[in-house]
Design a protein around this motif. Sequence first.
Motif, mmCIF file in Angstrom:
data_model
loop_
_atom_site.group_PDB
_atom_site.id
_atom_site.type_symbol
_atom_site.label_atom_id
_atom_site.label_comp_id
_atom_site.label_asym_id
_atom_site.label_seq_id
_atom_site.Cartn_x
_atom_site.Cartn_y
_atom_site.Cartn_z
ATOM 1 N N VAL A 24 0.860 -1.189 0.000
ATOM 2 C CA VAL A 24 0.000 0.000 0.000
ATOM 3 C C VAL A 24 0.892 1.233 0.000
ATOM 4 O O VAL A 24 1.859 1.318 0.759
ATOM 5 N N ALA A 25 0.546 2.173 -0.848
ATOM 6 C CA ALA A 25 1.258 3.446 -0.886
ATOM 7 C C ALA A 25 0.253 4.573 -0.681
ATOM 8 O O ALA A 25 -0.788 4.611 -1.341
ATOM 9 N N VAL A 26 0.556 5.456 0.247
ATOM 10 C CA VAL A 26 -0.237 6.671 0.435
ATOM 11 C C VAL A 26 0.466 7.775 -0.339
ATOM 12 O O VAL A 26 1.645 8.055 -0.099
ATOM 13 N N VAL A 27 -0.224 8.367 -1.298
ATOM 14 C CA VAL A 27 0.376 9.403 -2.143
ATOM 15 C C VAL A 27 -0.354 10.714 -1.890
ATOM 16 O O VAL A 27 -1.572 10.803 -2.003
ATOM 17 N N ILE A 28 0.405 11.751 -1.546
ATOM 18 C CA ILE A 28 -0.170 13.021 -1.091
ATOM 19 C C ILE A 28 0.417 14.166 -1.913
ATOM 20 O O ILE A 28 1.601 14.483 -1.760
ATOM 21 N N TYR A 54 4.188 8.793 0.639
ATOM 22 C CA TYR A 54 4.895 9.686 -0.265
ATOM 23 C C TYR A 54 4.223 11.062 -0.259
ATOM 24 O O TYR A 54 3.004 11.170 -0.411
ATOM 25 N N VAL A 55 5.036 12.078 -0.098
ATOM 26 C CA VAL A 55 4.562 13.450 -0.234
ATOM 27 C C VAL A 55 5.237 14.048 -1.465
ATOM 28 O O VAL A 55 6.470 14.108 -1.534
ATOM 29 N N MET A 90 2.919 11.049 -9.504
ATOM 30 C CA MET A 90 2.854 10.110 -8.380
ATOM 31 C C MET A 90 2.493 8.709 -8.863
ATOM 32 O O MET A 90 3.126 7.713 -8.489
ATOM 33 N N LEU A 91 1.453 8.623 -9.685
ATOM 34 C CA LEU A 91 0.964 7.313 -10.115
ATOM 35 C C LEU A 91 1.925 6.619 -11.066
ATOM 36 O O LEU A 91 1.919 5.393 -11.163
ATOM 37 N N SER A 92 2.752 7.382 -11.762
ATOM 38 C CA SER A 92 3.727 6.769 -12.667
ATOM 39 C C SER A 92 5.014 6.366 -11.942
ATOM 40 O O SER A 92 5.663 5.385 -12.308
#
Length: 327
Positions: A24-28, A54-55, A90-92
């Motif tokens: 799981v990755a939290v991307v902010i 990830y920020v 972020m998604l790439s």
Amino acid sequence: MPGARGLVREPCDPNSLNSSDPRVAVVIPCYNEAAAIAQVVAGFRQYLPDAAIYVYDNNSRDATIAAAREAGAIVRSETMQGKGNVVRRMLSDVDADIYVMADGDGTYNAADAPEMVRLVREDQYAMIVGRRISKDAGAYRRGHVFGNRLFTRAVEWLFGRTFTDILSGYRALSQPFVRSFPAASSGFEIETELSVHALTLRLPVREIETAYSMRPEGSESKLNTYRDGFRIIRMILRLFRSERPQLFYSMIGFGLWLIAVVLAYPLFITFVETGLVPRLPTAVLATGIAIAGLLSFSCGLILDTVTRGRREAKLLAYLTAKKGRER
């Protein structure tokens, strides 16, 4: 965030998401959120202890980067201004099985993240959207509730009904969804693009209610009501044209034919009564408009075939990524 107000819910136990679960990755995405980002990172660290956080900073002029690093986040930067550009990056860049996307302004409730992850993991949803519920009068800026409802209704009419809050920035995305999503937005219209992508491919999606709180003191909204509202409208129209070209160009063709009929009707009556066409330029204009309408119908039919091919390619990318994860 812990202690977020508004919605009472029994949170999913974060300990149930153990090391054997998918990554799981939290991307902010962040822009000038020094006042809130540490609290956001701490909240997701509490409820998703095994997730990588990830920020992505978007040219902040305050201490956002330092605050995020001090809170323990992985900090990266995107120099192209705009939320859509940051989300695409972020998604790439980030490799994960499930992505939890949230804003860095401290308005979303991290306690709901484990439930969103569970729904993607166990029920195989492509996307979970956090439908914002707030009891704080100041959580939304003036006019934003009406605008959100208006845009949601427009998307519902054009692409089908699934979402009641298409502009929510709190989402959980499966890896197959991310791999099939050709992000083209540059700004706040990215949420609309995510929603329409799921609707056009008819992917399994779901909304859950989540508390939406006021920003902490010192944090200001980056959303420009009129400028970004116009960009969202433009994105909806662009997606309407590209995803439903037959209906789009048929509407234009019908409008052109209607104009042609209005222009030609008096001429036709005169011709029936006298056998003459006294206003030849008007007759030529009506004929040209009618031909343009016919061409618009034809373009819609041709582009609909192209769109079906693109849609099948995106769906194939989604299914290929999904099958790859199951092996």
